[in-house]
Design a protein around this motif. Sequence first.
Motif: not given
Length: 136
Positions: A108-113
């Motif tokens: 989720n953090n990678l996608v958000a970034c």
Amino acid sequence: MKYKIKRGKSLFLAYVLHEWYVSPEPTICIKKDSIPWYVYGTDGKSYGFATARELDGDILYLNSAAVVPEARGNGLQKRLIRCRARYADKHDLTAITYTTPDNSASINNLVACGFRAYQPEFPWVGKQYCYWRRDK
């Protein structure tokens, strides 16, 4: 508490934090040419780190990161991803990394970034992992 992220010169702290919180063999992910970032609290203590390596072919490999348990839940992993993504942008590099398929927080953090899933020609840690890239 407030946290600050700073790029470091020495990898010593990254080795120590990696050994304590990630793996008993920190040299697997943290190489001598790694670029470290550190999370510091307003109390002056270290609460996490991330590293990246520039590879041939205009690639920045996000190769290791950890946040100590008592500092988790404050968005620090996402901030560490963004610091390395900004470094990639500044140096005209494509950022890549991988996760395990069950690590939903990291995914989720990678996608958000701005990272997107992709399948590399040569999956460097195995076909059972999820690979991510953020283009220039």
